[in-house]
Design an enzyme around this catalytic site. Structure first.
Site, PDB file in Angstrom:
ATOM      1  N   ASP A  93       0.799  -1.232   0.000  1.00 56.57           N
ATOM      2  CA  ASP A  93       0.000   0.000   0.000  1.00 56.57           C
ATOM      3  C   ASP A  93       0.836   1.288   0.000  1.00 56.57           C
ATOM      4  OD1 ASP A  93      -2.336  -1.378  -0.040  1.00 56.57           O
ATOM      5  OD2 ASP A  93      -2.660  -1.317   2.120  1.00 56.57           O
ATOM      6  N   HIS A 115      28.253   4.638  -8.793  1.00 58.88           N
ATOM      7  CA  HIS A 115      26.857   4.825  -8.388  1.00 58.88           C
ATOM      8  C   HIS A 115      26.606   4.311  -6.973  1.00 58.88           C
ATOM      9  CE1 HIS A 115      25.370   5.172 -12.815  1.00 58.88           C
ATOM     10  NE2 HIS A 115      25.933   6.261 -12.370  1.00 58.88           N
ATOM     11  N   ASP A 129      28.001  13.219  -3.591  1.00 60.56           N
ATOM     12  CA  ASP A 129      27.369  13.699  -4.826  1.00 60.56           C
ATOM     13  C   ASP A 129      25.886  13.794  -4.521  1.00 60.56           C
ATOM     14  OD1 ASP A 129      26.244  14.122  -7.318  1.00 60.56           O
ATOM     15  OD2 ASP A 129      27.465  12.617  -8.342  1.00 60.56           O
ATOM     16  N   ASP A 134      23.092  19.589  -8.865  1.00 69.43           N
ATOM     17  CA  ASP A 134      23.915  18.371  -8.905  1.00 69.43           C
ATOM     18  C   ASP A 134      25.350  18.753  -8.521  1.00 69.43           C
ATOM     19  OD1 ASP A 134      25.038  15.928  -9.473  1.00 69.43           O
ATOM     20  OD2 ASP A 134      24.652  15.991 -11.639  1.00 69.43           O
ATOM     21  N   HIS A 137      34.132   8.239 -16.909  1.00 65.22           N
ATOM     22  CA  HIS A 137      32.860   8.867 -17.285  1.00 65.22           C
ATOM     23  C   HIS A 137      33.125  10.190 -18.002  1.00 65.22           C
ATOM     24  CE1 HIS A 137      33.109  11.746 -13.901  1.00 65.22           C
ATOM     25  NE2 HIS A 137      33.442  10.728 -13.119  1.00 65.22           N
ATOM     26  N   HIS A 191      26.979  16.775 -18.243  1.00 64.55           N
ATOM     27  CA  HIS A 191      25.700  16.462 -18.890  1.00 64.55           C
ATOM     28  C   HIS A 191      24.822  17.697 -18.754  1.00 64.55           C
ATOM     29  CE1 HIS A 191      24.147  15.942 -14.771  1.00 64.55           C
ATOM     30  NE2 HIS A 191      25.239  15.239 -14.526  1.00 64.55           N
ATOM     31  N   HIS A 244      19.851  14.491 -15.416  1.00 68.00           N
ATOM     32  CA  HIS A 244      20.462  14.282 -16.732  1.00 68.00           C
ATOM     33  C   HIS A 244      19.423  14.818 -17.712  1.00 68.00           C
ATOM     34  CE1 HIS A 244      23.331  10.851 -15.290  1.00 68.00           C
ATOM     35  NE2 HIS A 244      23.555  11.994 -14.704  1.00 68.00           N
ATOM     36  N   GLU A 274      32.213  17.961 -14.135  1.00 72.30           N
ATOM     37  CA  GLU A 274      32.446  17.011 -13.050  1.00 72.30           C
ATOM     38  C   GLU A 274      33.557  16.005 -13.326  1.00 72.30           C
ATOM     39  OE1 GLU A 274      29.310  14.026 -12.540  1.00 72.30           O
ATOM     40  OE2 GLU A 274      28.068  15.148 -13.937  1.00 72.30           O
ATOM     41  N   TYR A 327      39.445   7.812 -10.021  1.00 70.80           N
ATOM     42  CA  TYR A 327      39.038   6.715  -9.147  1.00 70.80           C
ATOM     43  C   TYR A 327      40.128   5.664  -9.210  1.00 70.80           C
ATOM     44  CZ  TYR A 327      34.980   9.446 -10.312  1.00 70.80           C
ATOM     45  OH  TYR A 327      34.149  10.507 -10.538  1.00 70.80           O
ATOM     46  N   ARG A 345      35.867  13.269  -7.012  1.00 69.54           N
ATOM     47  CA  ARG A 345      35.133  13.949  -8.079  1.00 69.54           C
ATOM     48  C   ARG A 345      34.797  15.346  -7.569  1.00 69.54           C
ATOM     49  NH1 ARG A 345      31.754  10.384  -9.155  1.00 69.54           N
ATOM     50  NH2 ARG A 345      29.838  10.951  -8.065  1.00 69.54           N
ATOM     51  N   GLU A 372      32.244  18.443  -8.745  1.00 68.25           N
ATOM     52  CA  GLU A 372      31.160  18.714  -9.709  1.00 68.25           C
ATOM     53  C   GLU A 372      30.472  20.034  -9.401  1.00 68.25           C
ATOM     54  OE1 GLU A 372      27.933  15.825  -9.675  1.00 68.25           O
ATOM     55  OE2 GLU A 372      27.278  16.515 -11.649  1.00 68.25           O
TER      56      GLU A 372
HETATM   57  N1  GLY Z   1      24.601  12.734  -9.754  1.00 65.95           N
HETATM   58  C1  GLY Z   1      24.487  12.294 -11.060  1.00 65.95           C
HETATM   59  C2  GLY Z   1      25.573  12.789 -11.888  1.00 65.95           C
HETATM   60  O1  GLY Z   1      26.485  13.401 -11.377  1.00 65.95           O
HETATM   61  O2  GLY Z   1      25.549  12.663 -13.070  1.00 65.95           O
HETATM   62 MN    MN Z   2      26.245  15.129 -12.659  1.00 67.16          MN
HETATM   63 MN    MN Z   3      26.384  14.395  -9.489  1.00 67.57          MN
END
Ligand code: GLY
Ligand code: MN
Ligand code: MN
Length: 465
Positions: free
Chosen positions: A40, A247, A264, A275, A358, A362, A369, A412, A416, A433, A435
């Site tokens: 529920d 992730h 992040d 972000d 990566h 974005h 995104h 960003e 790593y 990272r 960002e």
């Molecule tokens: N937090 C998602 C990214 O940095 O793309």
């Molecule tokens: Mn991002």
């Molecule tokens: Mn991010």
């Protein structure tokens, strides 16, 4: 500039969209469905971004239909005292015309009955393709009665077209109202990062246990305290080597004084995402190796920021980042100079990919995104093929998007470093990272997330405070 978006702004967006539908065009835009989590319990409701962009309306079970002549019709939940006692207030179609500035409004219960009539004698039906499960079948269902009336002289739309093509382009360049909301979301998120950093150092100094979820709690506190509705995406709070999992979620790992912590996290405010990533020393002081790697990522980010301006390509910040990282990986001994030669070799062979896997950014907007093509529309056919040096796959490079004022993207870069025999031990398990969110301007970009410091010395000073 207030943060309340006037009704006229949504009307202008609808008019701009209507003008692109072509003679006899009609557009159908549903909002998002409600989703059950388990038994529920449902997930917190989040409207569809396209629908919200055109209406500002956040209730579920709603549809917008727009015709090329500019008329807009809304379907929404009818007033229902019993449902409102359980689920809360409903605007209802009677109030919707004045409240949302649409031309007509009906109960969503009448959608199946009224839509075939609206589709009759139209040339083209526009709706978002491949974004709402079952929508194409629903459109087919509405077209069937139109088809049946062809023998009586009705015209059935001969074409269907993807509405995302038009809306993605519109949403890619943010207007002043959107930018005001995005700056606000970014400021709240920056405060949340500051709070998490300060809490971390203070608690460790006081001898208290700190776990990743404690830091997530500080973020959430700050988001809600300043009125953000929710995190824009699942917060990453990663202590020590967990930062090498791209992730990772905020989990229960203990945070040690000598760890780096990667956070992040960003809030969503009135439908707009922020972000931010910061990486900081849990105890308040970077070690030598931590600082060396941090400075490298920061230098690469500075190069990317300098490359972000109107007229530059979307790929320019990424290329600038990679050039700095490639040289830095050789200088720090993470890549062997004897094996790889120059930074140019590192780039051509993609040897940096082991530590930086990566992209550098974005689009950012209503979705974290955000929508919008990364390829310049006028140059979509200009394909250059090359073999990827790592996978051997053929990659089709198309010229990337030319940045325009009002576009918003993240910057960003990261590194790593997983433990490995051929990597100096001091770097093992470090994940970094940095960002920030950037608004493109004519001669540069505006970083809207710098309410949280980024220089190593400034982070250390903040954590002492
Ligand atoms: N937090 C998602 C990214 O940095 O793309
Ligand atoms: Mn991002
Ligand atoms: Mn991010």
């Amino acid at each position: 500039m207030t943060l309340t978006v006037p009704l006229s702004v949504y009307a202008q967006r609808r008019a701009h969209l209507a003008a692109q539908l072509g003679d006899g065009g009609i557009a159908i835009v549903p909002t998002a469905p409600e989703r059950m989590r388990n038994r529920d319990s449902d997930y917190a409701y989040r409207h569809d971004s396209y629908f919200h962009y055109l209406t500002g309306f956040t209730e579920p079970n709603a549809w917008l239909v727009l015709t090329a002549d500019g008329r807009s019709t809304l379907w929404c939940q009818p007033k229902d005292m019993e449902r409102e006692i359980w689920d809360g207030y409903r605007l209802g179609p009677e109030a919707a015309v004045a409240a949302l500035g649409v031309d007509e409004a009906y109960s969503v219960a009448e959608l199946d009955q009224r839509l075939p009539r609206l589709l009759e004698n139209r040339a083209c039906v526009w709706y978002p393709f491949a974004t709402h499960s079952g929508l194409a079948a629903r459109v087919e269902g509405w077209l069937a009665p139109v088809r049946a009336r062809v023998r009586y002289g009705a015209l059935c739309p001969a074409r269907q077209a993807d509405l995302c093509l038009l809306l993605d382009e519109m949403r890619l360049v943010k207007d002043a109202h959107e930018l005001a909301l995005m700056r606000h979301a970014a400021q709240i998120s920056a405060r949340a990062h500051v709070r998490a950093m300060q809490h971390c150092a203070q608690a460790l100094r006081a001898g208290q246990e700190v776990r990743e979820y404690h830091l997530e709690a500080e973020l959430l506190h700050e988001f809600r305290r300043y009125g953000a509705q929710a995190p824009a995406y699942n917060s990453i709070v990663a202590a020590g080597a967990n930062a090498c999992v791209l992730h990772y979620r905020a989990d229960r790992a203990p945070v040690g004084s000598n760890d780096l912590v990667l956070i992040d996290a960003g809030c969503e405010y009135d439908g707009y995402a922020s972000d931010i990533t910061r990486t900081f020393p849990a105890g308040g002081r970077f070690s030598g190796a931590q600082r060396a790697l941090y400075e490298l990522v920061l230098t690469s980010q500075e190069a990317a920021v300098a490359a972000t301006k109107a007229g530059a390509r979307f790929n320019a910040p990424h290329d600038a980042t990679v050039a700095v990282l490639a040289q830095g990986l050789l200088d720090l001994g993470l890549l062997d100079k004897n094996q790889h030669g120059s930074a140019q070799d590192v780039i051509e062979r993609r040897a940096y990919f082991r530590f930086y896997m990566h992209r550098t950014g974005h689009w950012l907007g209503m979705d974290v995104h955000d929508c919008g093509s990364y390829v310049e529309p006028g140059e979509i056919g200009a394909v250059q093929e090359r073999k990827d040096p790592l996978s051997g796959e053929t990659i089709k490079d198309r010229p990337s998007r030319i940045l325009r004022p009002g576009m918003v993207l993240t910057i960003e870069p990261g590194l790593y470093v997983r433990a490995a025999a051929d990597v100096p031990e001091a770097f093992h398990g470090l994940g970094i990272r940095i960002e920030d969110d950037a608004v493109v301007h004519a001669h540069g970009c505006e970083l809207i997330t710098r309410g949280v410091p980024v220089q190593a010395d400034e982070i250390e000073a903040l954590m002492r405070g």
